[in-house]
Design an enzyme around this catalytic site. Sequence first.
Site, short mmCIF file in Angstrom:
data_model
loop_
_atom_site.label_atom_id
_atom_site.label_comp_id
_atom_site.label_asym_id
_atom_site.label_seq_id
_atom_site.Cartn_x
_atom_site.Cartn_y
_atom_site.Cartn_z
N GLN A 304 -7.26 -1.07 4.74
CA GLN A 304 -7.06 -0.88 6.18
C GLN A 304 -6.76 -2.24 6.82
O GLN A 304 -7.54 -3.18 6.66
CB GLN A 304 -8.30 -0.26 6.82
CG GLN A 304 -8.49 1.21 6.50
CD GLN A 304 -7.41 2.09 7.09
OE1 GLN A 304 -6.57 1.66 7.89
NE2 GLN A 304 -7.39 3.34 6.69
N CYS A 429 -2.95 8.86 10.12
CA CYS A 429 -2.31 7.83 10.95
C CYS A 429 -1.09 8.40 11.67
O CYS A 429 -0.32 7.65 12.27
CB CYS A 429 -1.93 6.62 10.09
SG CYS A 429 -0.85 7.06 8.72
C1 LIG Z 1 -3.71 5.77 4.40
S1 LIG Z 1 -3.96 5.17 2.79
C2 LIG Z 1 -5.63 5.61 2.54
C3 LIG Z 1 -6.49 4.52 2.04
C4 LIG Z 1 -8.00 4.66 2.00
N1 LIG Z 1 -8.53 5.93 2.40
C5 LIG Z 1 -8.66 3.53 2.79
O1 LIG Z 1 -9.24 3.79 3.83
O2 LIG Z 1 -8.53 2.38 2.35
C6 LIG Z 1 -3.08 6.31 1.85
C7 LIG Z 1 -3.18 6.09 0.35
O3 LIG Z 1 -2.56 7.20 -0.28
C8 LIG Z 1 -1.94 6.74 -1.47
N2 LIG Z 1 -0.99 7.80 -1.85
C9 LIG Z 1 0.23 8.05 -1.32
N3 LIG Z 1 0.76 9.17 -1.86
C10 LIG Z 1 -0.15 9.64 -2.76
C11 LIG Z 1 -0.18 10.75 -3.64
N4 LIG Z 1 0.83 11.61 -3.70
N5 LIG Z 1 -1.27 10.92 -4.42
C12 LIG Z 1 -2.30 10.04 -4.36
N6 LIG Z 1 -2.33 8.97 -3.53
C13 LIG Z 1 -1.26 8.76 -2.74
C14 LIG Z 1 -1.38 5.41 -1.09
O4 LIG Z 1 -1.15 4.61 -2.23
C15 LIG Z 1 -2.48 4.85 -0.18
O5 LIG Z 1 -3.40 4.09 -0.93
#
Ligand SMILES: C[S@@+](CC[C@H](N)C(=O)[O-])C[C@H]1O[C@@H](n2cnc3c(N)ncnc32)[C@H](O)[C@@H]1O
Length: 474
Positions: A304, A429
């Site tokens: 974040q 987001c």
């Molecule tokens: C908004 S971030 C969330 C991070 C975490 N919850 C935090 O607070 O640090 C979204 C995450 O989803 C992952 N992501 C994107 N597409 C994905 C998928 N199809 N399957 C698993 N993870 C995915 C990205 O790499 C990223 O780390």
Amino acid sequence: MEPKQARPRKNEEHEVVLGPIAEAGRTVTKIGGFVVFVRGGVPGDRVRIRLHRARRNHGEAHVVELLEPSTDRVPERCEHFGVCGGCSFQNLGYEAQLEGKRRLVADALARIGGLEGVETAPCVPSPDLWEYRNKMEFSFARRRWLLPAELEAGVDGERGAAVGLHVPRVFDKVIEVGTCHLQSKAMSEMLALTREIAAASDLPAYDTRDRKGFWRFLVLRRGRNTGKMMANLVTAWSEPKLATVWAKSMIERFPEVTTLINGIAPRPASAVILDEIHLLHGEGTITERLGDLEFEISPSSFFQPNTAAAEKLYELVADEAGDLEGKIVFDLYCGTGAIALYLARRAGKVVGLELVESAIENARKNALRNRIAGPAFTAGDVRGTLANAARRHGRPDVVILDPPRAGNHPKLVRELVELAPAKIVHVSCNPATLARDLAAFADGGYTIGTAHPIDLFPHTPHTETVVGLDHSGQ
Ligand SMILES: C[S@@+](CC[C@H](N)C(=O)[O-])C[C@H]1O[C@@H](n2cnc3c(N)ncnc32)[C@H](O)[C@@H]1O
């Protein structure tokens, strides 16, 4: 009955009062019932606008003259305001920004999700209003964005390797920001030093159109609560001598830098995708603290970007998740495991699923670093790993969902509805995709609780939201 006003046309000018904040840093107004999204003003401004696009059901316009400023206006702090586009609402008082974000979420839930009965709580403020970003990503381009006065004076924008932030919707030019108030002063100085070194080289910036050029990105990260700093100079190929010159100058000027990296990104993608990482100084990762937890973050892992507000966000998630004693909690899209680990000590078992392998490696190390036993982290697409995780660890009682801007794939929503966890805490987001996904969960038998907007990015249009969903049958 009033005569129906004709739909406004492209290039027409109108006098209007600007309404609430809308998507993408715009405000919304109406001309005789016709919705127009406007760039360049704040809610409450009386302005003259010109339509540059008139579609069937809405128009797009920009402000050409400010006739009467909104009482919510404040002086902007940044010399690049209005050009850079990063902080569209820097000239709007903070209270009004928060209220604007609350309305944005409430409106998306009602309009896109059809979720009329769902309440939206006041937006939780960010503890830091300036210098809040722990990560900044700057791009190199061959041309620098010129201000109108420079254009008139015939200044040549050709730079070879300019570095800064992209002007919105312009991909081949960057605005060479001096001080950016969203990052620390040291980060602005690191940008300036890197700019000098790139300009002194005879190598051009990479351009995705001809796929040629050397300089690509500068990614700066800092641990707000640990003081650790990482700089990653991303280039299309390796030039060891040049990388050493950069690293030496950085260490000399900024002895506080803990890690320097030269990331190699030969692919034409416009995002930072590293094929190789050349370590120039330090350990190659940095750490950041959230509450009493310490996290290791590697160059490609998500974390974040606003540390102090992330702590607030995770508190909100924990509140919405409720009592976790003895429960199985799945953290989907877990990144470096921040939410899973935040909840781990009060849950029976936590399981984290995430696409990026290095983030999962960080998550596992983060569990060890914080002496948290038992969490299970798996790398892979959530759609491919969820069913298996449920077979292996048991059906989740609580699921945390924190997808990227595009939201959840409809098949994942269906899979979750079938798994039927008693509680889902949705973090998002993007209010528009959140509204769409909440509507699908409501159709699948979930009751949608109060939406809690939280401001992770003051002065920008970005809005984060946390919502708790309860399975109606439980
Ligand atoms: C908004 S971030 C969330 C991070 C975490 N919850 C935090 O607070 O640090 C979204 C995450 O989803 C992952 N992501 C994107 N597409 C994905 C998928 N199809 N399957 C698993 N993870 C995915 C990205 O790499 C990223 O780390």
